[in-house]
Design a protein around this motif. Structure first.
Motif, PDB file in Angstrom:
ATOM      1  N   HIS A  72     -38.846 -39.310  74.637  1.00 38.88           N
ATOM      2  CA  HIS A  72     -39.139 -40.473  73.724  1.00 38.88           C
ATOM      3  C   HIS A  72     -40.012 -41.654  74.441  1.00 38.88           C
ATOM      4  CE1 HIS A  72     -35.782 -41.844  76.671  1.00 38.88           C
ATOM      5  NE2 HIS A  72     -36.446 -43.151  76.412  1.00 38.88           N
ATOM      6  N   VAL A  73     -40.300 -42.452  73.594  1.00 35.60           N
ATOM      7  CA  VAL A  73     -41.373 -43.339  73.903  1.00 35.60           C
ATOM      8  C   VAL A  73     -41.047 -44.673  73.205  1.00 35.60           C
ATOM      9  CG1 VAL A  73     -43.882 -44.331  74.433  1.00 35.60           C
ATOM     10  CG2 VAL A  73     -43.158 -41.942  74.333  1.00 35.60           C
ATOM     11  N   ALA A  74     -41.027 -45.914  73.983  1.00 37.37           N
ATOM     12  CA  ALA A  74     -40.824 -47.257  73.439  1.00 37.37           C
ATOM     13  C   ALA A  74     -41.837 -47.482  72.323  1.00 37.37           C
ATOM     14  CB  ALA A  74     -40.488 -48.015  74.380  1.00 37.37           C
ATOM     15  N   PRO A  75     -41.450 -48.132  71.209  1.00 38.39           N
ATOM     16  CA  PRO A  75     -42.283 -48.590  69.873  1.00 38.39           C
ATOM     17  C   PRO A  75     -43.472 -49.204  70.561  1.00 38.39           C
ATOM     18  CG  PRO A  75     -40.094 -48.787  69.404  1.00 38.39           C
ATOM     19  CD  PRO A  75     -39.956 -48.456  70.898  1.00 38.39           C
ATOM     20  N   ASP A  76     -43.420 -49.948  71.648  1.00 36.83           N
ATOM     21  CA  ASP A  76     -44.423 -51.156  71.757  1.00 36.83           C
ATOM     22  C   ASP A  76     -45.261 -50.399  73.218  1.00 36.83           C
ATOM     23  OD1 ASP A  76     -42.435 -51.166  73.924  1.00 36.83           O
ATOM     24  OD2 ASP A  76     -42.299 -53.265  74.024  1.00 36.83           O
ATOM     25  N   ASN A  77     -44.951 -49.276  73.715  1.00 42.20           N
ATOM     26  CA  ASN A  77     -45.534 -48.621  74.595  1.00 42.20           C
ATOM     27  C   ASN A  77     -46.842 -47.633  74.033  1.00 42.20           C
ATOM     28  OD1 ASN A  77     -46.553 -47.254  76.766  1.00 42.20           O
ATOM     29  ND2 ASN A  77     -44.687 -47.052  77.671  1.00 42.20           N
TER      30      ASN A  77
END
Length: 279
Positions: free
Chosen positions: A248-253
């Protein structure tokens, strides 16, 4: 609520969960470890069998002794029926709402059920929703291009958990460092060292739900394809053991999102973590 312990039933459950990817990834990844050695001694709970609709994976209640340790007190969740899940979550033998806990899954819509149940026990819910990425498989030939001249790749040592913990967005405390050390001891990891020695300059771990997590690259080695190299190397090991490949990856990254796509992991949905704290 039933405990599944029979190897044939666990294998059947895994086959059924695979057909529900990506929503079932968290539970299926944890089930992989339950079937293979089960180093975290996880338990599989279903609402009924064989026509199950909800599955929860968690450690034994007797191991969740620290009420302030959500890293140990972690539950993985998949459900096809919110009403069945609602009843299952109310069972005191399923969830201990008197502790700080976290529940992870890939179904944002289940947040409503969790909110309703947790509120009846006086527990405050905090939600993190990230982007979910998944690959169907990986070929060993992809490793041929995963080299960086001055770096050598190896696995992390347990005493290096402090480096991972210091850079991990979900960590930074003593309980999280203990959890990271357990993951290093029991699950596949990869790291890069300059000249093959000294402190690692980049790393990536897997954990009790088979997810690829806690990735980090020193700023001196960024923008050189390091993430693609690390995730390809670790994915090859994880996939060879039969586990699903996801992260998973943060939406702002945006940088990590682009790197994850470049590594062959397409966007698959949402990754959810619900954290609960008794009031």
């Amino acid at each position: 609520m039933l405990y599944l312990t029979c190897s044939s039933k666990l294998a059947t459950l895994r086959r059924l969960l695979v057909s529900s990817f990506p929503e079932s990834l968290k539970v299926c990844g944890a089930l992989h470890h339950v079937i293979h050695d089960n180093p975290f001694r996880l338990q599989i709970l279903v609402d009924q069998w064989p026509e199950f609709t909800s599955v929860i994976c968690r450690p034994p209640m007797e191991e969740m002794t620290d009420p302030l340790d959500p890293y140990t007190n972690t539950y993985f969740l998949f459900s096809k029926d919110p009403q069945s899940l609602h009843q299952m979550l109310h069972d005191p033998q399923t969830v201990n709402w008197k502790q700080e806990i976290q529940i992870q899954g890939c179904q944002p819509e289940l947040g409503k059920v969790l909110q309703e149940v947790s509120s009846t026990y006086g527990s405050k819910m905090h939600t993190i929703s990230n982007l979910l990425y998944m690959r169907d498989g990986i070929e060993e030939e992809e490793l041929k291009n995963c080299t960086i001249s001055e770096l050598q790749f190896s696995t992390l040592r347990p005493d290096e958990a402090r480096y991972v913990n210091a850079s991990w967005a979900f960590g930074g405390n003593k309980r999280s460092e203990r959890y990271v050390e357990r993951c290093i001891q029991r699950f596949p990891t990869v790291c890069a060292r300059k000249g093959g020695a000294g402190q690692p300059v980049a790393w990536l771990l897997s954990e009790q739900s088979s997810e690829l997590r806690m990735g980090y690259t020193d700023k001196c080695y960024r923008n050189r394809g390091m993430f693609r190299t690390m995730i390809t190397r670790l994915s090859t090991v994880v996939y060879s053991k039969g586990a699903p490949l996801y992260c998973h990856v943060a939406p702002d990254n945006k940088i990590s999102q682009a790197a994850t796509l470049a590594a062959g992991f397409p966007l698959a949905g949402r990754w959810q973590q619900w954290k609960f704290q008794p009031l």
